[in-house]
Design an enzyme around this catalytic site. Structure first.
Site, PDB file in Angstrom:
ATOM      1  N   SER A 144       1.358  -1.258  -0.304  1.00 54.19           N
ATOM      2  CA  SER A 144       0.425  -0.132   0.034  1.00 54.19           C
ATOM      3  C   SER A 144       1.066   0.975   0.081  1.00 54.19           C
ATOM      4  O   SER A 144       2.193   1.531   0.174  1.00 54.19           O
ATOM      5  CB  SER A 144      -0.872   0.169   1.266  1.00 54.19           C
ATOM      6  OG  SER A 144      -1.828   0.639   1.494  1.00 54.19           O
ATOM      7  N   TYR A 157      -1.140  -0.455   9.918  1.00 47.10           N
ATOM      8  CA  TYR A 157      -1.458  -0.646   8.745  1.00 47.10           C
ATOM      9  C   TYR A 157      -0.518  -0.203   7.869  1.00 47.10           C
ATOM     10  O   TYR A 157       0.848  -1.400   7.197  1.00 47.10           O
ATOM     11  CB  TYR A 157      -2.866  -0.228   8.266  1.00 47.10           C
ATOM     12  CG  TYR A 157      -3.678  -0.553   6.456  1.00 47.10           C
ATOM     13  CD1 TYR A 157      -3.165  -2.060   6.392  1.00 47.10           C
ATOM     14  CD2 TYR A 157      -2.907   0.135   5.759  1.00 47.10           C
ATOM     15  CE1 TYR A 157      -4.086  -2.246   5.042  1.00 47.10           C
ATOM     16  CE2 TYR A 157      -2.918  -0.358   4.103  1.00 47.10           C
ATOM     17  CZ  TYR A 157      -3.597  -1.065   3.824  1.00 47.10           C
ATOM     18  OH  TYR A 157      -4.318  -1.716   2.740  1.00 47.10           O
TER      19      TYR A 157
END
Ligand code: NAP
Length: 250
Positions: A144, A157
């Site tokens: 990501s 995350y």
């Protein structure tokens, strides 16, 4: 139709029941692969993806496993070896979010995301690498942009995805002598169930920071992942490709 892969290349996609993983599984099938679809709980959705793949004239296998569970991951790869003799392509895509500011984050929220996104990537990559040891192959991690640039509210995350990127770069060096390429796709904001959890105000602000002015689609990520996994990218390894509409500068 010309395909990116030799016909019948065996591929595994983790988290293939929905969103980006489902799009990657379909793209790999369109480009010549038989595909094993991993999922954790969405059996019905995974079966729908499998049916679409079979409709393309390719084989589809359903392989349920929690990627954060060592025994389940080992069993999944055993099944792939028994059924197909192993896989030559692994796209390690499964992931979760549990957002919140670091100062207020519980340890369980931290562990939940690290356990699936980072430990899950480690466990599935380890078994994929072992399976590819003698005949070579290609591994693509879905990380990501948060793992590169960070993002407020995503400490767990971002840490997991930053870890995936560092792990992938390391594995690319270790596995290259075995003919295994390892690359990373780092998506920005992609229109799937995952971003439905983002509050509207944060989403509006995020969209304003995207030069292309919109979210990406799962298919747009899938085509890049399929390219990196395929022999068309045969001299590319250890690289991170952002698919983010120009959002971050890396
Ligand atoms: P999604 O729509 O929420 O789908 C997540 C997928 O991961 C599902 O197939 C889910 O399976 C699977 N999964 C979750 N935990 C798992 C576990 N422990 N074991 C096995 N499978 C598990 O998410 P998405 O947006 O497609 O995201 C796919 C990947 O792209 C993730 O790694 C995510 O971090 C990354 N990404 C997404 C975006 C975005 O904007 N959407 C941006 C950057 C990166 P079940 O259906 O069975 O639960």
């Amino acid at each position: 139709m010309s395909t990116l892969f030799p016909e019948g290349t065996k591929a595994l996609v983790t988290g293939a029941s929905r969103g980006i993983g489902a799009a990657i599984a379909l793209a790999l099938a369109e480009h010549g692969c038989d595909v094993a679809l991993n999922y954790r709980s969405s059996a019905g959705k995974a079966e729908e993806v499998a049916e679409r793949i079979r409709g393309l004239g390719r084989e589809a296998l359903l392989v349920r496993a929690d990627v954060g569970d060592e025994a389940q991951v080992a069993a999944m790869y055993r099944e792939l070896r028994t059924t197909w003799g192993g896989v030559g392509v692994a796209v390690l895509n499964s992931g979760v979010t549990a957002d919140g500011h670091l100062a207020a984050m519980s340890s369980s929220k931290w562990q939940e995301v690290i356990g699936t996104n980072l430990t899950g990537a480690f466990l599935t990559a380890r078994e994929a690498t072992k399976q590819m040891y003698t005949s070579g192959g290609s591994i693509v991690f879905i990380a990501s942009t948060s793992g590169i640039a960070g993002r407020a509210g995503q400490a767990n995350y971002a840490a997991s995805k930053g870890g995936v990127i560092s792990m992938a770069k390391t594995l690319s060096q270790e596995a290259a002598p075995r003919g295994i390429r390892v690359n990373v796709v780092a998506p920005g904001f992609i229109d799937t169930d995952m971003v439905k959890k983002v509050p509207p105000a944060a989403m509006k602000e995020a969209l304003q920071a995207i030069p292309l002015g919109r979210m990406g689609t799962a298919e747009e990520v899938a085509q890049v992942a399929a390219f990196l996994a395929s022999p068309a990218a045969s001299y590319v390894t250890g690289k991170v490709l952002t698919v983010d509409g120009g959002m971050i500068h890396s």
